[in-house]
Design a protein around this motif. Structure first.
Motif, PDB file in Angstrom:
ATOM      1  N   GLU A 169       0.587 -12.204  -3.876  1.00 27.77           N
ATOM      2  CA  GLU A 169       1.237 -11.392  -2.829  1.00 27.77           C
ATOM      3  C   GLU A 169       2.150 -10.305  -3.398  1.00 27.77           C
ATOM      4  O   GLU A 169       2.176  -9.174  -2.906  1.00 27.77           O
ATOM      5  CB  GLU A 169       2.038 -12.294  -1.877  1.00 27.77           C
ATOM      6  N   LYS A 189       1.535  -6.471  -3.818  1.00 28.24           N
ATOM      7  CA  LYS A 189       1.400  -5.504  -2.703  1.00 28.24           C
ATOM      8  C   LYS A 189       2.215  -4.235  -2.940  1.00 28.24           C
ATOM      9  O   LYS A 189       1.975  -3.226  -2.288  1.00 28.24           O
ATOM     10  CB  LYS A 189       1.791  -6.170  -1.371  1.00 28.24           C
ATOM     11  N   THR A 190       3.175  -4.292  -3.869  1.00 26.47           N
ATOM     12  CA  THR A 190       3.955  -3.080  -4.149  1.00 26.47           C
ATOM     13  C   THR A 190       3.567  -2.433  -5.482  1.00 26.47           C
ATOM     14  O   THR A 190       4.216  -1.485  -5.918  1.00 26.47           O
ATOM     15  CB  THR A 190       5.468  -3.397  -4.168  1.00 26.47           C
ATOM     16  N   LEU A 213      -5.559  -1.492  -5.825  1.00 26.28           N
ATOM     17  CA  LEU A 213      -5.058  -2.383  -4.764  1.00 26.28           C
ATOM     18  C   LEU A 213      -6.161  -2.887  -3.833  1.00 26.28           C
ATOM     19  O   LEU A 213      -6.058  -3.967  -3.262  1.00 26.28           O
ATOM     20  CB  LEU A 213      -3.965  -1.676  -3.960  1.00 26.28           C
ATOM     21  N   PHE A 235      -6.658  -6.754  -3.033  1.00 27.75           N
ATOM     22  CA  PHE A 235      -6.336  -7.295  -1.701  1.00 27.75           C
ATOM     23  C   PHE A 235      -7.508  -7.551  -0.759  1.00 27.75           C
ATOM     24  O   PHE A 235      -7.374  -8.343   0.152  1.00 27.75           O
ATOM     25  CB  PHE A 235      -5.259  -6.426  -1.023  1.00 27.75           C
ATOM     26  N   VAL A 295       0.469  -8.674   4.993  1.00 31.89           N
ATOM     27  CA  VAL A 295       0.568  -8.391   3.549  1.00 31.89           C
ATOM     28  C   VAL A 295      -0.468  -7.334   3.152  1.00 31.89           C
ATOM     29  O   VAL A 295      -0.169  -6.382   2.414  1.00 31.89           O
ATOM     30  CB  VAL A 295       0.370  -9.689   2.724  1.00 31.89           C
ATOM     31  N   ALA A 296      -1.692  -7.470   3.658  1.00 29.64           N
ATOM     32  CA  ALA A 296      -2.745  -6.505   3.298  1.00 29.64           C
ATOM     33  C   ALA A 296      -2.382  -5.105   3.797  1.00 29.64           C
ATOM     34  O   ALA A 296      -2.640  -4.104   3.110  1.00 29.64           O
ATOM     35  CB  ALA A 296      -4.092  -6.954   3.862  1.00 29.64           C
ATOM     36  N   GLU A 320       0.651  -3.964   4.104  1.00 26.38           N
ATOM     37  CA  GLU A 320       1.696  -3.465   3.189  1.00 26.38           C
ATOM     38  C   GLU A 320       1.057  -2.921   1.914  1.00 26.38           C
ATOM     39  O   GLU A 320       1.449  -1.873   1.400  1.00 26.38           O
ATOM     40  CB  GLU A 320       2.692  -4.585   2.861  1.00 26.38           C
ATOM     41  N   ALA A 321       0.026  -3.629   1.426  1.00 28.57           N
ATOM     42  CA  ALA A 321      -0.683  -3.147   0.228  1.00 28.57           C
ATOM     43  C   ALA A 321      -1.364  -1.807   0.533  1.00 28.57           C
ATOM     44  O   ALA A 321      -1.372  -0.891  -0.300  1.00 28.57           O
ATOM     45  CB  ALA A 321      -1.710  -4.182  -0.223  1.00 28.57           C
TER      46      ALA A 321
END
Ligand code: GLY
Length: 363
Positions: free
Chosen positions: A73, A76-77, A83, A87, A106-107, A109-110
């Motif tokens: 996780e 994600k940044t 990415l 992801f 989360v996905a 955010e990625a």
């Protein structure tokens, strides 16, 4: 062998190989070399676990997948064009299977992080690298399948920022990296200040003007995904052209390409089974879009060829031998690659369940 019997063999072997401390990447002497943070390939390990859960219904695989998600996780940044690889087989596939909203969050955010890698002057997603003591921008054909994260984010949210950037990147890729004969360059580098393109480059092919076979396979898969999500006819026609070049240039003895289409044909030359597995997934994506049996038949032949010639015995980690990660650095040559195994399994799932709507919706 029947595709379902191959999956049975995979299931039995994987159950014995679940105990691994870090993310498998490529093997060395038949044993997984692992990475703590998942590098660019960790998502594919989780994707294998998800597909095994779908195929067997066994919660053992689902629980393992959830365990590994927690470790991935934080990526994600990470500011990287990889990415999508990280992801979509992990969080997006997991979300589609479990409907757990946290995975979707989360996905997304990625996906937002991936947008920050966009250069609005050249209309490309890129990474930075140092070349001859100078920091430059790098754009590779490998980015195309990473766009799936953005196409999916658009579909989920309706926010056109994801679609627009993916679309601009795909258009620029057609212009810069696809040749008129349907072969591909691996990439180009550009000046970060002036945004001028410096030159075309290859890292894993024989030379700049050659056609690295995994790059060609990534392009087939990436443009098939673009076509599926956008319904843009141009992307479908580009995908078919890339596929034509790929299939026409396969060796005569089996359906697994040499690591570069420009090597002199010789049965002992280094191949790349991971390119074959990716291409098969791409061809099956074309089949999903067009229902043209030809693409499914080609994928089936590739999968059979991989199984008959390159399926590892119990002693070795990984399922497919003879991948080639990075010949120039002697990394993962004639070894297993986690993404090769992933696309081999993904293709088998597609072939076995091609008429089952609930499984088709997972792609
Ligand atoms: N960077 C992706 C690949 O080596 O194929």
């Amino acid at each position: 062998m029947e595709n379902s019997n191959i999956m049975d063999k995979i299931t039995q072997k994987l159950k014995k190989h679940l105990k691994i401390e870090n993310f498998p990447h490529v093997t060395k002497n038949g044993k997984w070399q692992t990475t703590r943070d998942g590098y660019w390939s960790g998502g594919f390990w989780i994707g294998i676990l998800w597909w095994m859960h779908v195929h067997t219904g066994d919660d053992l695989f689902k629980n393992e997948a959830i365990k590994w998600l927690k470790r991935l996780e934080k990526r994600k940044t990470s500011r990287t064009f990889d990415l999508g690889f990280i992801f979509y087989p992990s969080f997006i596939l997991g979300y589609k299977i479990t409907k757990d909203e946290q995975l979707k969050k989360v996905a997304l955010e990625a996906a937002d992080t991936l947008l920050t890698t966009f250069n609005p002057h050249l209309n490309v997603i890129y990474d930075e690298m140092v070349q001859e003591n100078q920091k430059v921008g790098k754009v590779l054909i490998d980015i195309m399948p990473n766009l799936k994260l953005l196409w999916w984010a658009f579909k989920e949210t309706g926010n056109t920022k994801y679609y627009d950037i993916a679309n601009l990147h795909a258009q620029r890729t057609i212009k810069e990296l696809i040749r008129s004969d349907g072969s591909t360059y691996q990439g180009f580098i550009f000046d970060l200040k002036s945004n001028a393109i410096i030159k075309k480059v290859t890292f894993q092919g024989i030379n700049t003007e050659s056609c690295w076979s995994r790059g060609q396979a990534w392009a087939i898969l990436g443009f098939a995904m673009a076509s599926e999500y956008t319904k843009n006819e141009e992307y479908l026609s580009v995908t078919k052209k890339l596929a034509r070049y790929y299939l026409k240039h396969l060796p005569l003895d089996n359906k697994v390409p040499y690591y570069d289409f420009d090597v002199k044909p010789n049965p002992n030359e280094i191949r790349d089974t991971s390119a074959a597995a990716i291409a098969s997934a791409g061809l099956l994506n074309v089949y999903r879009i067009t229902k043209e049996e030809y693409y499914k038949e080609q994928a089936h032949e590739i999968i059979q060829s991989l199984y008959m010639n390159y399926f590892n015995d119990e002693m070795k980690d990984g399922f497919l031998s003879d991948g080639c990660f990075y010949l120039q650095k002697d990394w993962g040559v004639k070894e297993s690659m986690i993404w090769g195994d992933y696309f081999f399994i993904e293709s088998l799932i597609q072939l076995i369940y091609s008429n089952q709507k609930s499984i088709k919706n997972l792609f």
